[in-house]
Scaffold this active site. Structure first.
Site, PDB file in Angstrom:
ATOM      1  CB  ALA A  28      -3.600  -2.081  -0.740  1.00  0.00           C
ATOM      2  CB  SER A  29       1.125  -5.296   0.738  1.00  0.00           C
ATOM      3  OG  SER A  29       0.450  -6.285   1.468  1.00  0.00           O
ATOM      4  CG  MET A  30       5.411  -0.216   0.910  1.00  0.00           C
ATOM      5  SD  MET A  30       6.514   0.001   2.337  1.00  0.00           S
ATOM      6  CE  MET A  30       7.548   1.327   1.720  1.00  0.00           C
TER       7      MET A  30
END
Length: 390
Positions: A103-105
């Site tokens: 899950a991207s920043m």
């Protein structure tokens, strides 16, 4: 197959948790989150798209688990922190496990959506569904009927579909190799990738309308950093710039087995030896502007640091798996004015790297954002032209 388990009660106040996250993102952006993206983040709860076990960085280059049942406070704080979260590991043929989905920043998600300028009615193709969180945000911004999201992993695709259904936003999610785009719903006003590329696949360019935008994480073997913002031109090319943010996993179709081997240099290969005054840390240290400049101009060159060698205190290893060329640059642990160099193969990799570094210094040490990239259709792929305007 692993599924999302029923979620326990959130031990954090939801509004407070999201407010803290928005503050963290604003700090990274240097400005408040745009109102339409704030609305999207409020409408799409991030925790709905996260598995019961998250893998958090342990500070030593690895990851440690945070389980929602056993450590609810820690899990929920991670869910609403401005940090990337590993959600899935894949095992290689030799038994090693490596992160294969994350899950991207959130601040990077916001930067990318801001650059994409996606609005209601825009047709959008997303490469890399992952958790489904970004697809849900796009569905809120453009309408679910206008969003197509692709992922090559069938298990991740199923998880994302379930999470999107639970969230009440259901764009079309397809299990497919994103390198081919998705012709059935083309053309697209916007294409966004949540994986990095070293070459933009030709279908992405062909399936974008003239004037359409592409937001794509960039990668070179030397440096995985930077975000391409490009506009499709009437002649079929695309032109844009790099932005200094983002580090993503490489598109599955472009992953190659070209790791630098610990045993290098191989026995029986006698390299050319010399001495250099260019510090290996200057070209492969903390200067990401220098690394990006080199990566774009020395194609195919890898590097890795090694502190477990008999001949030196610290060694920088370079290689190009396509030509079997390699180089080593050694620090003796004492002085920093001269470094021993060994090079072998058709390419003199250290010479190429130092030339690129000298060009970088002579050009005034241009930042990542100074690069202009032009993508040109070339047979079955695209060719890249790079320039740094004065």
């Amino acid at each position: 197959m692993t599924s999302h388990s029923p979620e326990p009660e959130n031990p954090l106040a939801p509004d407070e948790a999201l407010g803290d996250l928005l503050d963290q993102i604003a700090e990274q952006l240097g400005s408040p989150v745009p109102a339409h993206l704030q609305a999207a983040l409020r409408a799409v709860p991030r925790h709905l798209f996260l598995p019961p076990t998250l893998w958090l960085r342990d500070g030593n280059g690895g990851h440690e688990p945070a389980d929602r049942e056993d450590e609810p406070d820690r899990w929920w704080r991670a869910a609403y922190s401005d940090a990337p979260l590993v959600t899935h590991f894949t095992e290689s043929s030799d038994g090693d496990r490596f992160p294969s989905s994350s899950a991207s920043m959130p601040s990077v998600v916001v930067r990318m959506l801001r650059a994409l300028s996606a609005e209601a009615g825009h047709s959008v193709l997303e490469i890399g569904t992952g958790t489904g969180f970004n697809a849900a945000l796009l569905a809120f911004l453009c309408g679910p009927e206008n969003v197509t999201s692709l992922d090559v992993d069938p298990e991740l695709t199923r998880r994302a579909q379930r999470a999107l259904k639970a969230c009440g936003r259901q764009p079309e999610v397809v299990c497919a190799d994103g390198a081919g785009g998705w012709q059935p719903n083309a053309p697209y006003d916007r294409i966004i990738a949540t994986c990095s590329v070293r070459t933009v696949p030709l279908p992405w360019l062909e399936q974008t309308v003239t004037g359409g935008l592409l937001v794509i994480p960039w990668d070179t073997p030397w440096c995985n950093f930077g975000m391409l913002h490009a506009t499709k031109q009437a002649d079929g090319t695309a032109e844009g710039t790099l932005a200094p943010y983002g580090s993503f996993m490489l598109l599955r179709a472009q992953q190659v087995d070209a790791e630098l081997r610990a045993g290098m240099p191989p026995t029986g290969q006698e390299p050319e030896r010399s001495v250099t005054a260019v510090s290996p840390w200057a070209v492969a240290g903390n200067d990401l502007d220098a690394q990006m400049y080199i990566g774009l101009r020395v194609p195919g060159a890898w590097h890795v640091w090694d502190t477990e060698v008999d001949e030196a205190h610290t060694r920088l290893r370079l290689a190009d798996g396509r030509t079997s060329s390699w180089a080593c640059v050694d620090y003796d642990g004492r002085q920093t004015s001269a470094f021993a160099v060994a090079q072998y193969g058709a390419r003199k990799l250290w010479d190429e790297v130092t030339r690129a570094y000298e060009e970088y210094v002579a050009a005034g040490r241009p930042g990542v954002h100074r690069h202009r990239l032009r993508l040109i259709p070339d047979g079955r792929s695209t060719r890249l032209e790079v320039s740094v305007p004065a």
